[in-house]
Design an enzyme around this catalytic site. Structure first.
Site, short mmCIF file in Angstrom:
data_model
loop_
_atom_site.label_atom_id
_atom_site.label_comp_id
_atom_site.label_asym_id
_atom_site.label_seq_id
_atom_site.Cartn_x
_atom_site.Cartn_y
_atom_site.Cartn_z
N GLU A 197 -52.07 -54.51 70.82
CA GLU A 197 -51.61 -54.14 69.49
C GLU A 197 -51.29 -52.64 69.42
O GLU A 197 -51.89 -51.86 70.15
CB GLU A 197 -52.66 -54.53 68.42
CG GLU A 197 -53.96 -53.77 68.52
CD GLU A 197 -55.03 -54.30 67.55
OE1 GLU A 197 -55.24 -55.53 67.50
OE2 GLU A 197 -55.65 -53.46 66.87
N ARG A 245 -61.47 -58.46 68.60
CA ARG A 245 -60.62 -57.49 69.29
C ARG A 245 -59.55 -58.24 70.05
O ARG A 245 -59.79 -59.36 70.53
CB ARG A 245 -61.42 -56.70 70.33
CG ARG A 245 -62.12 -55.46 69.82
CD ARG A 245 -61.13 -54.37 69.41
NE ARG A 245 -61.80 -53.18 68.95
CZ ARG A 245 -62.21 -52.96 67.68
NH1 ARG A 245 -62.01 -53.86 66.75
NH2 ARG A 245 -62.78 -51.82 67.36
N HIS A 288 -54.72 -55.88 61.80
CA HIS A 288 -56.02 -55.25 62.04
C HIS A 288 -56.55 -54.57 60.77
O HIS A 288 -56.76 -53.34 60.75
CB HIS A 288 -55.93 -54.25 63.20
CG HIS A 288 -57.25 -53.99 63.86
ND1 HIS A 288 -57.40 -53.74 65.19
CD2 HIS A 288 -58.51 -53.94 63.34
CE1 HIS A 288 -58.68 -53.53 65.49
NE2 HIS A 288 -59.38 -53.65 64.37
C1 GLV Z 1 -62.50 -52.30 63.47
O1 GLV Z 1 -61.92 -53.06 64.17
C2 GLV Z 1 -63.74 -51.67 63.83
O2 GLV Z 1 -64.18 -51.83 64.98
O3 GLV Z 1 -64.31 -50.98 62.99
#
Ligand code: GLV
Length: 328
Positions: A269, A240, A287
Protein backbone atom coordinates in the site's frame (compact mmCIF):
# COMPACT_ATOMS: atom_id res chain seq x y z
CA UNK A 1 21.88 24.05 26.85
CA UNK A 2 20.73 23.46 23.29
CA UNK A 3 17.53 21.50 22.79
CA UNK A 4 17.51 18.02 21.24
CA UNK A 5 16.77 18.00 17.52
CA UNK A 6 13.67 16.15 16.37
CA UNK A 7 12.40 15.25 12.89
CA UNK A 8 8.64 14.88 12.40
CA UNK A 9 8.52 12.79 9.24
CA UNK A 10 4.91 13.41 8.19
CA UNK A 11 2.32 16.17 8.62
CA UNK A 12 0.60 15.99 12.00
CA UNK A 13 -1.77 18.06 14.12
CA UNK A 14 -0.41 21.66 14.46
CA UNK A 15 -0.94 21.47 18.23
CA UNK A 16 1.40 18.49 18.39
CA UNK A 17 4.08 20.42 16.48
CA UNK A 18 3.54 23.33 18.91
CA UNK A 19 3.92 20.97 21.88
CA UNK A 20 7.12 19.45 20.46
CA UNK A 21 8.51 22.94 19.83
CA UNK A 22 8.29 23.65 23.56
CA UNK A 23 10.85 20.88 24.15
CA UNK A 24 12.83 20.41 20.95
CA UNK A 25 14.32 22.03 17.90
CA UNK A 26 11.81 20.64 15.41
CA UNK A 27 12.11 19.97 11.69
CA UNK A 28 8.54 19.30 10.59
CA UNK A 29 7.02 18.20 7.28
CA UNK A 30 3.70 20.01 7.43
CA UNK A 31 3.58 20.12 3.61
CA UNK A 32 3.51 16.28 3.90
CA UNK A 33 6.13 15.87 1.19
CA UNK A 34 6.85 12.26 0.25
CA UNK A 35 10.48 11.60 1.13
CA UNK A 36 12.53 8.79 -0.35
CA UNK A 37 14.39 6.59 2.10
CA UNK A 38 17.60 8.46 1.20
CA UNK A 39 15.95 11.81 1.91
CA UNK A 40 14.54 10.58 5.22
CA UNK A 41 18.03 9.39 6.22
CA UNK A 42 19.55 12.69 5.11
CA UNK A 43 17.10 14.71 7.21
CA UNK A 44 17.58 12.39 10.17
CA UNK A 45 21.37 12.38 10.18
CA UNK A 46 21.78 15.31 12.59
CA UNK A 47 18.67 14.49 14.70
CA UNK A 48 18.44 13.09 18.21
CA UNK A 49 14.89 11.80 17.80
CA UNK A 50 12.18 11.09 15.25
CA UNK A 51 8.40 11.20 15.23
CA UNK A 52 7.43 8.60 12.62
CA UNK A 53 4.32 7.03 11.15
CA UNK A 54 3.82 3.48 9.88
CA UNK A 55 5.14 4.32 6.41
CA UNK A 56 8.55 5.61 7.57
CA UNK A 57 11.06 2.78 7.30
CA UNK A 58 13.83 2.79 9.91
CA UNK A 59 16.37 0.05 9.21
CA UNK A 60 20.11 -0.63 9.34
CA UNK A 61 20.74 1.38 6.16
CA UNK A 62 19.05 4.47 7.62
CA UNK A 63 20.52 3.99 11.08
CA UNK A 64 24.07 3.77 9.69
CA UNK A 65 23.68 7.38 8.56
CA UNK A 66 22.24 8.67 11.86
CA UNK A 67 24.84 8.36 14.62
CA UNK A 68 23.09 10.84 16.91
CA UNK A 69 19.66 9.19 16.72
CA UNK A 70 18.44 7.90 20.09
CA UNK A 71 14.69 7.34 19.75
CA UNK A 72 11.99 6.86 17.10
CA UNK A 73 8.43 7.32 18.34
CA UNK A 74 5.87 5.72 16.02
CA UNK A 75 2.38 7.20 15.78
CA UNK A 76 0.96 3.70 15.24
CA UNK A 77 0.46 0.58 17.31
CA UNK A 78 1.99 -1.56 14.55
CA UNK A 79 5.73 -1.10 14.04
CA UNK A 80 6.71 -3.29 11.12
CA UNK A 81 8.23 -0.14 9.59
CA UNK A 82 10.94 -0.49 12.26
CA UNK A 83 13.71 -3.08 12.03
CA UNK A 84 13.72 -3.60 15.79
CA UNK A 85 16.83 -5.79 15.80
CA UNK A 86 18.78 -3.17 13.85
CA UNK A 87 17.48 -0.40 16.13
CA UNK A 88 18.42 -2.33 19.24
CA UNK A 89 21.87 -3.08 17.82
CA UNK A 90 22.31 0.64 17.08
CA UNK A 91 21.10 1.56 20.58
CA UNK A 92 18.03 3.35 19.22
CA UNK A 93 14.89 3.13 21.29
CA UNK A 94 11.60 2.38 19.51
CA UNK A 95 8.18 3.29 20.88
CA UNK A 96 4.69 2.72 19.50
CA UNK A 97 1.18 4.02 20.29
CA UNK A 98 -0.90 1.19 21.78
CA UNK A 99 -4.16 1.27 23.79
CA UNK A 100 -5.38 4.72 22.74
CA UNK A 101 -6.69 3.31 19.45
CA UNK A 102 -8.08 -0.02 20.64
CA UNK A 103 -11.81 0.74 20.80
CA UNK A 104 -11.84 2.95 17.69
CA UNK A 105 -10.07 0.26 15.68
CA UNK A 106 -12.35 -2.47 17.01
CA UNK A 107 -15.35 -0.32 15.99
CA UNK A 108 -13.93 -0.09 12.50
CA UNK A 109 -13.22 -3.81 12.28
CA UNK A 110 -16.84 -4.43 13.08
CA UNK A 111 -18.03 -1.77 10.63
CA UNK A 112 -15.95 -3.31 7.86
CA UNK A 113 -17.26 -6.77 8.71
CA UNK A 114 -20.86 -5.55 8.54
CA UNK A 115 -20.31 -3.56 5.34
CA UNK A 116 -18.73 -6.62 3.75
CA UNK A 117 -21.19 -9.27 4.88
CA UNK A 118 -24.20 -7.07 4.05
CA UNK A 119 -22.75 -5.80 0.75
CA UNK A 120 -23.18 -2.15 1.69
CA UNK A 121 -20.70 -0.55 -0.71
CA UNK A 122 -21.46 -2.87 -3.62
CA UNK A 123 -25.15 -2.03 -3.36
CA UNK A 124 -24.43 1.68 -2.98
CA UNK A 125 -22.38 1.67 -6.21
CA UNK A 126 -25.32 -0.05 -7.93
CA UNK A 127 -27.74 2.60 -6.68
CA UNK A 128 -25.46 5.52 -7.56
CA UNK A 129 -24.97 4.08 -11.05
CA UNK A 130 -28.75 4.42 -11.60
CA UNK A 131 -29.23 0.65 -11.90
CA UNK A 132 -31.97 0.34 -9.25
CA UNK A 133 -35.16 -0.02 -11.27
CA UNK A 134 -37.11 -2.47 -9.17
CA UNK A 135 -37.01 -4.53 -5.95
CA UNK A 136 -36.16 -8.21 -6.12
CA UNK A 137 -36.21 -10.89 -3.44
CA UNK A 138 -32.51 -11.69 -3.60
CA UNK A 139 -31.09 -8.28 -4.44
CA UNK A 140 -27.74 -7.92 -2.62
CA UNK A 141 -28.62 -10.67 -0.21
CA UNK A 142 -25.65 -11.03 2.11
CA UNK A 143 -24.93 -13.09 5.18
CA UNK A 144 -26.05 -12.61 8.76
CA UNK A 145 -23.79 -11.27 11.48
CA UNK A 146 -26.03 -11.99 14.47
CA UNK A 147 -25.76 -15.55 15.67
CA UNK A 148 -22.97 -16.37 13.19
CA UNK A 149 -19.56 -17.79 14.09
CA UNK A 150 -16.86 -15.12 14.28
CA UNK A 151 -13.27 -16.32 13.91
CA UNK A 152 -10.57 -13.91 15.11
CA UNK A 153 -6.94 -14.50 14.17
CA UNK A 154 -4.79 -12.45 16.54
CA UNK A 155 -6.36 -11.92 19.95
CA UNK A 156 -4.55 -8.86 21.29
CA UNK A 157 -6.40 -5.84 22.63
CA UNK A 158 -8.10 -5.01 19.32
CA UNK A 159 -9.05 -8.64 18.68
CA UNK A 160 -10.58 -8.78 22.15
CA UNK A 161 -12.54 -5.58 21.41
CA UNK A 162 -13.97 -7.17 18.26
CA UNK A 163 -14.77 -10.39 20.13
CA UNK A 164 -16.73 -8.47 22.79
CA UNK A 165 -18.68 -6.53 20.18
CA UNK A 166 -19.54 -9.77 18.40
CA UNK A 167 -20.37 -11.87 21.45
CA UNK A 168 -22.17 -9.31 23.60
CA UNK A 169 -23.68 -7.07 20.91
CA UNK A 170 -24.60 -9.56 18.20
CA UNK A 171 -24.85 -12.91 19.95
CA UNK A 172 -22.04 -14.33 17.83
CA UNK A 173 -20.19 -17.49 18.71
CA UNK A 174 -16.57 -16.37 18.96
CA UNK A 175 -13.60 -18.63 18.23
CA UNK A 176 -10.03 -17.37 18.10
CA UNK A 177 -6.47 -18.36 17.39
CA UNK A 178 -3.44 -16.57 18.74
CA UNK A 179 0.26 -17.26 19.36
CA UNK A 180 -0.63 -17.75 23.02
CA UNK A 181 -3.94 -18.65 24.56
CA UNK A 182 -5.70 -15.99 26.67
CA UNK A 183 -6.14 -16.70 30.35
CA UNK A 184 -9.50 -18.12 31.35
CA UNK A 185 -10.89 -14.86 32.74
CA UNK A 186 -10.16 -12.97 29.49
CA UNK A 187 -11.65 -15.81 27.44
CA UNK A 188 -14.78 -15.58 29.59
CA UNK A 189 -14.94 -11.77 29.22
CA UNK A 190 -14.71 -12.15 25.43
CA UNK A 191 -16.91 -15.28 25.41
CA UNK A 192 -14.26 -16.72 23.11
CA UNK A 193 -12.99 -20.28 22.62
CA UNK A 194 -9.44 -21.11 21.55
CA UNK A 195 -9.11 -23.28 18.42
CA UNK A 196 -6.37 -24.11 15.91
CA UNK A 197 -5.98 -21.85 12.89
CA UNK A 198 -7.26 -24.64 10.61
CA UNK A 199 -10.35 -25.25 12.73
CA UNK A 200 -11.05 -21.53 12.84
CA UNK A 201 -10.83 -21.19 9.06
CA UNK A 202 -13.10 -24.18 8.53
CA UNK A 203 -15.76 -23.20 11.07
CA UNK A 204 -16.02 -19.41 10.95
CA UNK A 205 -18.72 -17.61 8.98
CA UNK A 206 -16.65 -14.46 9.30
CA UNK A 207 -12.88 -14.34 9.75
CA UNK A 208 -11.26 -11.15 11.06
CA UNK A 209 -7.47 -10.70 10.97
CA UNK A 210 -5.94 -8.58 13.73
CA UNK A 211 -2.46 -10.08 14.12
CA UNK A 212 0.78 -8.09 13.91
CA UNK A 213 2.88 -8.33 10.76
CA UNK A 214 6.29 -9.97 10.93
CA UNK A 215 8.15 -12.28 8.56
CA UNK A 216 6.50 -15.13 10.49
CA UNK A 217 2.98 -13.84 9.76
CA UNK A 218 3.68 -13.11 6.06
CA UNK A 219 0.87 -14.65 3.98
CA UNK A 220 -0.86 -16.16 7.00
CA UNK A 221 -3.78 -16.31 4.58
CA UNK A 222 -2.89 -17.62 1.14
CA UNK A 223 -4.52 -19.96 -1.37
CA UNK A 224 -4.31 -23.00 0.96
CA UNK A 225 -5.96 -21.17 3.87
CA UNK A 226 -8.64 -19.62 1.65
CA UNK A 227 -9.44 -23.15 0.45
CA UNK A 228 -10.24 -24.14 4.04
CA UNK A 229 -12.86 -21.38 4.40
CA UNK A 230 -16.56 -21.87 3.73
CA UNK A 231 -17.70 -20.65 0.31
CA UNK A 232 -20.19 -18.43 2.17
CA UNK A 233 -17.54 -16.91 4.44
CA UNK A 234 -16.32 -13.33 4.77
CA UNK A 235 -12.68 -12.34 5.37
CA UNK A 236 -11.75 -8.99 6.96
CA UNK A 237 -8.17 -7.70 7.20
CA UNK A 238 -7.54 -4.70 9.46
CA UNK A 239 -4.09 -5.97 10.50
CA UNK A 240 -1.38 -5.27 7.93
CA UNK A 241 -0.76 -5.75 4.26
CA UNK A 242 1.31 -8.87 3.65
CA UNK A 243 -0.66 -10.96 6.14
CA UNK A 244 -2.94 -11.86 3.23
CA UNK A 245 -1.66 -12.93 -0.18
CA UNK A 246 -3.70 -10.32 -2.05
CA UNK A 247 -3.30 -12.01 -5.46
CA UNK A 248 -4.60 -15.32 -4.06
CA UNK A 249 -7.47 -13.50 -2.34
CA UNK A 250 -8.47 -11.65 -5.53
CA UNK A 251 -8.55 -15.01 -7.36
CA UNK A 252 -10.66 -16.59 -4.60
CA UNK A 253 -13.11 -13.67 -4.67
CA UNK A 254 -13.34 -13.77 -8.45
CA UNK A 255 -14.09 -17.49 -8.42
CA UNK A 256 -16.48 -17.06 -5.44
CA UNK A 257 -14.41 -19.53 -3.40
CA UNK A 258 -15.29 -17.24 -0.50
CA UNK A 259 -18.23 -14.86 -0.52
CA UNK A 260 -16.61 -11.52 0.21
CA UNK A 261 -13.72 -9.64 1.78
CA UNK A 262 -13.23 -6.33 3.54
CA UNK A 263 -9.72 -4.89 3.38
CA UNK A 264 -8.29 -1.85 5.11
CA UNK A 265 -4.65 -2.81 4.50
CA UNK A 266 -2.81 -4.03 1.41
CA UNK A 267 0.47 -5.54 0.30
CA UNK A 268 2.58 -2.64 -0.98
CA UNK A 269 0.00 0.00 0.00
CA UNK A 270 -0.91 2.63 -1.03
CA UNK A 271 -0.80 0.53 -4.19
CA UNK A 272 -3.65 -1.99 -4.35
CA UNK A 273 -3.49 -5.24 -6.31
CA UNK A 274 -5.25 -4.39 -9.61
CA UNK A 275 -7.46 -7.50 -9.47
CA UNK A 276 -8.92 -6.37 -6.13
CA UNK A 277 -10.08 -3.17 -7.82
CA UNK A 278 -12.14 -5.09 -10.35
CA UNK A 279 -13.87 -7.76 -8.24
CA UNK A 280 -17.23 -6.55 -6.87
CA UNK A 281 -17.36 -8.63 -3.68
CA UNK A 282 -14.71 -6.72 -1.76
CA UNK A 283 -14.97 -3.58 0.36
CA UNK A 284 -11.77 -1.51 0.15
CA UNK A 285 -10.74 1.27 2.55
CA UNK A 286 -7.44 3.19 2.68
CA UNK A 287 -5.95 2.10 6.04
CA UNK A 288 -8.32 4.15 8.17
CA UNK A 289 -9.21 1.78 11.02
CA UNK A 290 -7.92 4.15 13.71
CA UNK A 291 -9.08 7.28 11.90
CA UNK A 292 -11.28 9.33 14.17
CA UNK A 293 -9.95 12.75 15.09
CA UNK A 294 -9.87 12.14 18.88
CA UNK A 295 -8.05 8.83 18.42
CA UNK A 296 -5.55 10.12 15.87
CA UNK A 297 -4.87 13.07 18.20
CA UNK A 298 -4.36 10.69 21.14
CA UNK A 299 -1.94 8.58 19.05
CA UNK A 300 0.04 11.67 18.04
CA UNK A 301 0.06 12.91 21.63
CA UNK A 302 1.36 9.56 22.88
CA UNK A 303 4.18 9.60 20.29
CA UNK A 304 5.08 13.16 21.33
CA UNK A 305 4.89 12.27 25.03
CA UNK A 306 7.24 9.34 24.45
CA UNK A 307 9.82 11.74 23.00
CA UNK A 308 9.32 14.30 25.77
CA UNK A 309 9.48 11.74 28.60
CA UNK A 310 12.56 10.08 27.13
CA UNK A 311 14.58 13.28 26.76
CA UNK A 312 13.51 14.43 30.24
CA UNK A 313 15.15 11.23 31.47
CA UNK A 314 11.86 9.83 32.75
CA UNK A 315 11.95 6.83 30.43
CA UNK A 316 9.63 6.32 27.49
CA UNK A 317 5.94 5.53 28.10
CA UNK A 318 5.45 2.69 25.62
CA UNK A 319 8.83 1.23 24.64
CA UNK A 320 9.13 -1.67 22.21
CA UNK A 321 12.81 -2.45 22.93
CA UNK A 322 13.05 -1.24 26.57
CA UNK A 323 16.60 -2.56 27.02
CA UNK A 324 17.70 0.51 25.04
CA UNK A 325 15.89 2.94 27.37
CA UNK A 326 18.97 4.60 28.88
CA UNK A 327 19.83 7.96 27.29
CA UNK A 328 22.67 7.52 24.73
C1 GLV B 1 -2.32 1.40 12.28
O1 GLV B 1 -2.33 0.62 11.40
C2 GLV B 1 -1.52 1.27 13.46
O2 GLV B 1 -0.69 0.35 13.53
O3 GLV B 1 -1.66 2.09 14.37
Amino acid sequence: MSQPKILVARAVFPEIIALLEQHFEVEANQADATWSKAELADRLKDKDGAFTTGGDRIDAEVLAQCPKLKICANMAVGYNNFDIDAMTAAGVLATNAPDVLTETTADFGFALLMATARRITESEHFLRAGKWNKWSYDMFAGSDIHGATLGILGMGRIGQGIAKRGAHGFGMKVIYHNRSRLDASLEAECKASYVSKEELLGRADHVVLVLPYSPASHHTIGAAELALMKPTATLVNIARGGIVDDAALAAALKDKRIAAAGLDVFEGEPKVHPDLLTVPNVVLTPHIASATMPTRLAMARLAADNLIAYFKGNGPLTPINPAVAAIK
